[in-house]
Enzyme design. Sequence first.
Site, mmCIF file in Angstrom:
data_model
loop_
_atom_site.group_PDB
_atom_site.id
_atom_site.type_symbol
_atom_site.label_atom_id
_atom_site.label_comp_id
_atom_site.label_asym_id
_atom_site.label_seq_id
_atom_site.Cartn_x
_atom_site.Cartn_y
_atom_site.Cartn_z
ATOM 1 N N ARG A 231 -3.594 -3.306 -0.262
ATOM 2 C CA ARG A 231 -4.572 -2.685 -1.153
ATOM 3 C C ARG A 231 -5.924 -3.357 -0.918
ATOM 4 N NH1 ARG A 231 -3.558 -4.687 -6.471
ATOM 5 N NH2 ARG A 231 -5.518 -5.810 -6.293
ATOM 6 N N TYR B 6 -7.924 -13.408 -8.204
ATOM 7 C CA TYR B 6 -6.567 -13.835 -7.873
ATOM 8 C C TYR B 6 -6.229 -13.798 -6.379
ATOM 9 C CZ TYR B 6 -5.867 -8.725 -8.177
ATOM 10 O OH TYR B 6 -5.984 -7.370 -8.029
ATOM 11 N N HIS C 42 -6.962 -3.069 -8.057
ATOM 12 C CA HIS C 42 -5.818 -2.291 -8.530
ATOM 13 C C HIS C 42 -6.306 -0.998 -9.168
ATOM 14 C CE1 HIS C 42 -1.969 -1.323 -10.342
ATOM 15 N NE2 HIS C 42 -2.561 -1.249 -11.521
#
Length: 420
Positions: free
Chosen positions: A313, A326, A317
């Site tokens: 990805r 993160y 998100h």
Amino acid sequence: MTESTAARKPRRSAGSKAAGTTGTKAAGTTGTKAGTGKRTTRTTSTTRTAAEKGSETELVQLLTPEGERIETAADSAYAEYARYVADITPDELRGLYRDMVLTRRFDAEATALQRQGELGLWASLLGQEAAQIGSGRATREDDYVFPTYREHGVAWCRGVDPTNLLGMFRGVNNGGWDPNSNNFHLYTIVIGSQALHATGYAMGVAKDGADSGVIAYFGDGASSQGDVSEAFNFAAVYNAPVVFFCQNNQWAISESNEKQTRVPLYQRAQGFGFPGVRVDGNDVLASLAVTRWALDRARRGEGPALIEAYTYRMGAHTTSDDPSRYRHDDERVAWEAKDPILRLRRFLEAANHADEGFFAELDAESETLGKRVREVVRAMPDPDRFAIFENAYADGHALVDEERAQFAAYQASFADAEGV
């Protein structure tokens, strides 16, 4: 709407090309021996992460990141998949490239529109185009697709107008298309539930004796949901003609793979008694081939299969997420070198399957699509703020009436503030 040159065609003849049996040894089937049904296991240290173990796992790949076609010998572990794209034409390859480029452009426009306040939320597919276009183009018109909320490329392949995907994200409808018109179910927000829906539908297909397959999409995060495990078990026990297509994009929002699983995801299939395959999800040819194989065996009555499309990805998100909190930038940079669109372009150019005129024409078409998306979204009505209270109960409910009144008072408070 704009339709791809890689048009969907029935692939009934494909079954004569591949064995596709559960006893055939293939890349990513965890050592199943041909014809024996026996499985060999490999001992690994439990202290090693899933990512480390995944790097050692066989990955079905037919096109390298440098855009080089991988030749497969007849006795190669990849041969049973490769034969599904052995006769692919230059026109079909250009169609796959066009699909990915236009899908990415649509996705970029939707992201921009959300940032401009035109959409409430958007889930980007950036980086996952090959997995979606490859698998989507593997489906037949009579197959049925159960997506999550990120399968914009699959929707494109099924003929859903991309602008119809945006109404839900603007809050003006609960899904902007008739699922039965394209055999493409509405987007599913509840994580993992569509795997059960697909399995139930596939069981019905089997009882009807229909010659069609079902495919369910979900992410690596959804694979941790109980619904997915239940779907695996029901599909195996009832030999349902369903393909489970997991897009492993490495992150379930902010949870990395090693915090979710201790074995590669595709290996979970063997515990339920059906084949699992890991495919390079940034390789559109491999994604197309493996999905054709899985759907073909499902249509022949050989039961379910699990495909783990190993991809990444590239963006957040959703537009409410900040991936910089993160994960490191160097991780993204490493995956950018495996970009699915650049990979196929390199191959097209090296094989003289596309010239500058083709790419220039596609750039112009991309601009036209982006303009149309902007115009359609900006012409949509503003969401009805009170629609959420409608249709909750057939005959109304006192508690809902109370909540509606409270919300109305809350909204009115803003009008009072503006008048001060």
